[in-house]
Motif scaffolding. Structure first.
Motif, mmCIF file in Angstrom:
data_model
loop_
_atom_site.group_PDB
_atom_site.id
_atom_site.type_symbol
_atom_site.label_atom_id
_atom_site.label_comp_id
_atom_site.label_asym_id
_atom_site.label_seq_id
_atom_site.Cartn_x
_atom_site.Cartn_y
_atom_site.Cartn_z
ATOM 1 N N SER A 177 1.762 -0.691 -10.622
ATOM 2 C CA SER A 177 2.644 -0.928 -11.777
ATOM 3 C C SER A 177 2.270 -2.221 -12.496
ATOM 4 C CB SER A 177 4.117 -0.928 -11.353
ATOM 5 O OG SER A 177 4.421 -2.040 -10.551
ATOM 6 N N MET A 178 1.741 -3.194 -11.770
ATOM 7 C CA MET A 178 1.348 -4.452 -12.405
ATOM 8 C C MET A 178 0.132 -4.290 -13.308
ATOM 9 S SD MET A 178 3.638 -6.665 -11.691
ATOM 10 C CE MET A 178 4.701 -5.228 -11.898
ATOM 11 N N ALA B 2 3.572 -1.182 -6.162
ATOM 12 C CA ALA B 2 3.851 -2.400 -6.932
ATOM 13 C C ALA B 2 2.584 -2.893 -7.623
ATOM 14 C CB ALA B 2 4.413 -3.477 -6.013
ATOM 15 N N THR B 3 1.471 -2.835 -6.928
ATOM 16 C CA THR B 3 0.205 -3.276 -7.514
ATOM 17 C C THR B 3 -0.173 -2.381 -8.687
ATOM 18 O OG1 THR B 3 -0.542 -4.158 -5.396
ATOM 19 C CG2 THR B 3 -2.240 -3.707 -7.057
ATOM 20 N N ALA C 269 4.410 1.107 -0.558
ATOM 21 C CA ALA C 269 5.236 0.390 -1.531
ATOM 22 C C ALA C 269 4.442 -0.741 -2.181
ATOM 23 C CB ALA C 269 6.491 -0.161 -0.865
ATOM 24 N N ALA C 270 3.630 -1.430 -1.384
ATOM 25 C CA ALA C 270 2.809 -2.509 -1.922
ATOM 26 C C ALA C 270 1.782 -1.970 -2.916
ATOM 27 C CB ALA C 270 2.111 -3.253 -0.787
ATOM 28 N N THR D 231 6.001 -8.533 -10.723
ATOM 29 C CA THR D 231 6.164 -8.750 -9.294
ATOM 30 C C THR D 231 5.089 -9.738 -8.884
ATOM 31 O OG1 THR D 231 6.951 -6.500 -8.954
ATOM 32 C CG2 THR D 231 6.130 -7.657 -7.025
ATOM 33 N N ASN E 232 3.598 -12.246 -5.773
ATOM 34 C CA ASN E 232 3.586 -12.608 -4.360
ATOM 35 C C ASN E 232 2.723 -13.842 -4.213
ATOM 36 O OD1 ASN E 232 3.303 -12.918 -1.633
ATOM 37 N ND2 ASN E 232 2.320 -10.972 -1.282
ATOM 38 N N ALA F 141 7.658 -6.359 0.955
ATOM 39 C CA ALA F 141 7.184 -5.292 0.073
ATOM 40 C C ALA F 141 7.446 -3.908 0.646
ATOM 41 C CB ALA F 141 5.693 -5.461 -0.202
#
Length: 74
Positions: A19-20, A16-17, A12-13, A58, A60, A7
């Motif tokens: 955006s989810m 991504a979270t 960055a993580a 995304t 994980n 990630a």
């Protein structure tokens, strides 16, 4: 863990979270994220929101073991 699973880093993580949140149905209050002021994790990908936004999910599946130093499970 973010770097381990590819990630990038913590920022960055978090990106991504965030955006989810745009393509999921809810936030799970049982699994919270301290760095996001204990907001619940994005839960339930909504296919309609994915199509409307064009944002790819995304996912994980890596989970840190409950005992420190043991590694990753799943």
């Amino acid at each position: 863990v973010a770097g381990f699973v590819g990630a990038g880093g913590a920022s960055a993580a978090l990106g991504a979270t965030r955006s989810m949140y745009e393509i999921t149905a809810a936030r799970n209050p049982e699994w919270t994220i301290p760095a996001l002021d204990f907001a619940g994790t994005p839960t339930g990908i909504d296919a309609r929101k994915v199509v409307a936004s064009g944002l790819a999910p995304t996912i994980n599946t890596g989970i840190a073991h409950r005992e420190p130093g043991v590694g990753q499970v799943g």
